[in-house]
Scaffold this motif. Structure first.
Motif, PDB file in Angstrom:
ATOM      1  N   ASN A   1       0.810  -1.225   0.000  1.00 53.51           N
ATOM      2  CA  ASN A   1       0.000   0.000   0.000  1.00 53.51           C
ATOM      3  C   ASN A   1       0.841   1.272   0.000  1.00 53.51           C
ATOM      4  O   ASN A   1       0.521   2.254   0.672  1.00 53.51           O
ATOM      5  N   ILE A   2       1.937   1.228  -0.737  1.00 52.19           N
ATOM      6  CA  ILE A   2       2.762   2.415  -0.941  1.00 52.19           C
ATOM      7  C   ILE A   2       2.205   3.163  -2.149  1.00 52.19           C
ATOM      8  O   ILE A   2       2.053   2.597  -3.237  1.00 52.19           O
ATOM      9  N   LYS A   3       1.873   4.418  -1.961  1.00 52.53           N
ATOM     10  CA  LYS A   3       1.271   5.201  -3.037  1.00 52.53           C
ATOM     11  C   LYS A   3       2.340   5.592  -4.054  1.00 52.53           C
ATOM     12  O   LYS A   3       3.448   5.998  -3.688  1.00 52.53           O
ATOM     13  N   TYR A   4       1.983   5.483  -5.335  1.00 50.20           N
ATOM     14  CA  TYR A   4       2.933   5.872  -6.384  1.00 50.20           C
ATOM     15  C   TYR A   4       2.186   6.255  -7.647  1.00 50.20           C
ATOM     16  O   TYR A   4       1.035   5.863  -7.852  1.00 50.20           O
ATOM     17  N   SER A   5       2.859   7.017  -8.478  1.00 53.79           N
ATOM     18  CA  SER A   5       2.271   7.418  -9.756  1.00 53.79           C
ATOM     19  C   SER A   5       3.391   7.697 -10.747  1.00 53.79           C
ATOM     20  O   SER A   5       4.522   8.036 -10.367  1.00 53.79           O
ATOM     21  N   HIS A   6       3.060   7.535 -12.028  1.00 48.81           N
ATOM     22  CA  HIS A   6       4.012   7.839 -13.101  1.00 48.81           C
ATOM     23  C   HIS A   6       3.214   8.078 -14.371  1.00 48.81           C
ATOM     24  O   HIS A   6       2.019   7.732 -14.444  1.00 48.81           O
TER      25      HIS A   6
ATOM     26  N   CYS B   1       5.345   7.553  -2.210  1.00 54.12           N
ATOM     27  CA  CYS B   1       5.181   8.037  -0.844  1.00 54.12           C
ATOM     28  C   CYS B   1       4.683   6.899   0.033  1.00 54.12           C
ATOM     29  O   CYS B   1       3.615   6.339  -0.206  1.00 54.12           O
ATOM     30  N   GLY B   2       5.485   6.546   1.021  1.00 59.01           N
ATOM     31  CA  GLY B   2       5.121   5.462   1.928  1.00 59.01           C
ATOM     32  C   GLY B   2       6.354   4.833   2.514  1.00 59.01           C
ATOM     33  O   GLY B   2       7.480   5.085   2.063  1.00 59.01           O
ATOM     34  N   ASP B   3       6.159   4.017   3.519  1.00 61.71           N
ATOM     35  CA  ASP B   3       7.278   3.367   4.194  1.00 61.71           C
ATOM     36  C   ASP B   3       7.429   1.933   3.712  1.00 61.71           C
ATOM     37  O   ASP B   3       6.466   1.157   3.728  1.00 61.71           O
ATOM     38  N   LEU B   4       8.627   1.584   3.271  1.00 61.99           N
ATOM     39  CA  LEU B   4       8.921   0.194   2.947  1.00 61.99           C
ATOM     40  C   LEU B   4       8.896  -0.617   4.235  1.00 61.99           C
ATOM     41  O   LEU B   4       9.478  -0.222   5.239  1.00 61.99           O
TER      42      LEU B   4
END
Length: 426
Positions: free
Chosen positions: A133-138, A149-152
């Motif tokens: 559930n780490i937010k990402y976009s490209h 944005c988020g913590d591994l």
């Protein structure tokens, strides 16, 4: 755009091989994550290495350079709050190594790049982002700029063995610093084992321990700490490969600053040259003009030396088949297509296949004008091919060597090469 014109001429002498780019990346990352100050000597300051160093500084590391940037002092710093922008330039290693590392800071991170880097796949990380559930976009048609944005989080990770080992190494840099324990399971036979070995060895030097179960499962304890270490980076076999092949084709060249016990996968170039009948002193890394014969070259463990081995094969007696080299299509250029296109322009006989090449050797090539495809290894391989051309060879876009070996053509001249360089403007 810059161009070089190379007149065929024998090369002769000794050349100090640049430090391993692969090891420089790894040493900089480990030092920048360490408590205390580390000194890294014999840095080959190319655009790729500059990208990794600047990205680590943006993530809080303190760095200072000495001796014309050949020595760098690094230590872990305080990560400032707020959005982070990491420009990876054209370096796949920088991008793939640092995505997991950057997610340790708990801030929004924007990864950017140029050249072909935005098109190079990042799916293994996207799968992890989705699971955690780490937010990402490209962008729709490219992978950069990537906003994450988020913590591994620690956990059990599964990766295919035929993807780039850079994804595996990237996780190995970050997972030891997490609170919990983790595993990396390799679900298919691992390719590029030498690169994973280099990562494990560098991590161990900086106090990080990872248990390797036959390259099928890596067990990683959490709550580990990097410890400062002074080290000197050894010479790069992927760069030495150009001079070794140059020596075989038309020269007597001694390659300096190479480590006999190196873990570099590209050390395989020595074995391939021997297999093809080349005259190479494996104790002192001296190569002399030789008549070589075709063979089978498996590119799965050493993709970076395939372009220059293609040149050697094109000028060897008989037929050479390059196999298991499909990953060359997603490098800085499609290297299988690039080498086929450019060498055939000047008289080679190469058939491009989906995962390799069939090369019918010739005694010499014609010369003429070729393109670099904005790929440092293509440009340098073509420069080596010029040594066996009947007429001068012009390489357009030669400035791309700055990505890994900025002084390549200077070294070419030091060995007696006849090189003219000029700029054609933008």
């Amino acid at each position: 755009m810059k161009c070089v014109k190379i007149n065929p001429k024998k090369l002769e002498g000794s050349i100090k091989i640049p430090s391993s780019k692969s090891l420089c990346h790894r040493a900089i990352i480990c030092a920048a994550l360490s408590e205390g100050e580390s000194t890294i000597e014999n840095i080959n300051y190319s655009k790729d290495i500059e990208a990794t160093l600047k990205c680590m500084e943006n993530l809080g590391a303190a760095a200072s350079a000495f001796n014309n940037n050949e020595t760098i002092k690094l230590k872990k710093g305080t990560v400032a709050k707020g959005e982070k922008s990491l420009d990876c330039f054209e370096s796949g290693s920088t991008l793939r190594f640092l995505i997991p590392v950057a997610l340790l800071c708990g801030e929004k991170v924007i990864f950017s790049g140029r050249g072909k880097l935005p098109k190079r796949p990042l799916d293994p990380y996207f799968n992890i982002f989705d699971e955690q559930n780490i937010k990402y976009s490209h962008p729709k048609d490219e992978f950069l700029p990537l906003v994450a944005c988020g913590d591994l989080k620690a956990g059990n990770f599964e990766l295919k063995g035929n993807i780039s080992s850079q994804f595996i190494s990237g996780l190995m840099f970050a997972l030891p610093l997490l609170k919990g324990d983790s595993t990396i399971k390799i679900t298919t036979p691992l390719e590029s084992i030498g690169y994973v070995d280099m990562t494990l060895d560098m991590l161990n030097k900086f106090g990080i321990n990872i248990e390797n179960n036959n390259y099928e499962l890596f067990k990683i304890k959490g709550n580990q700490k990097y410890k400062a270490q002074d080290c000197r980076v050894e010479g790069d076999f992927s760069q030495a490969a150009f001079w070794m092949v140059a020596g075989i084709l038309n020269g007597d060249i001694k390659c300096l600053d190479l480590n006999h016990k190196s873990l570099q996968g590209d050390k395989a170039v020595v074995g391939f040259i021997e297999k093809m009948g080349g005259n190479i002193d494996t104790e002192n890394f001296i190569v002399k003009t030789s008549k070589t014969k075709g063979t089978v070259i498996d590119g799965s463990q050493c993709p970076d030396i395939i372009p220059v081995l293609t040149v050697l094969a094109a000028l060897s007696e008989g037929t050479t088949e390059i196999i298991n080299a499909e990953r060359l299509r997603i490098k800085e250029s499609d290297r299988l297509k690039a080498m086929t296109t450019e060498l055939n322009k000047i008289g080679a006989d190469i058939i491009e296949k989906e995962a390799g090449l069939i090369i019918h050797g010739k005694e010499s090539l014609n010369g003429g004008t070729v393109q670099s495809w904005n790929d440092h290894r293509i440009a340098m391989a073509l420069a080596v091919a010029a040594l066996k051309c009947k007429e001068p060879l012009i390489i357009e876009g030669s400035e791309c060597v700055s990505k890994s070996y900025p002084h390549f053509f200077e070294d070419f001249k030091k060995l007696g090469g006849d090189v003219d360089e000029w700029c054609m403007g933008e």
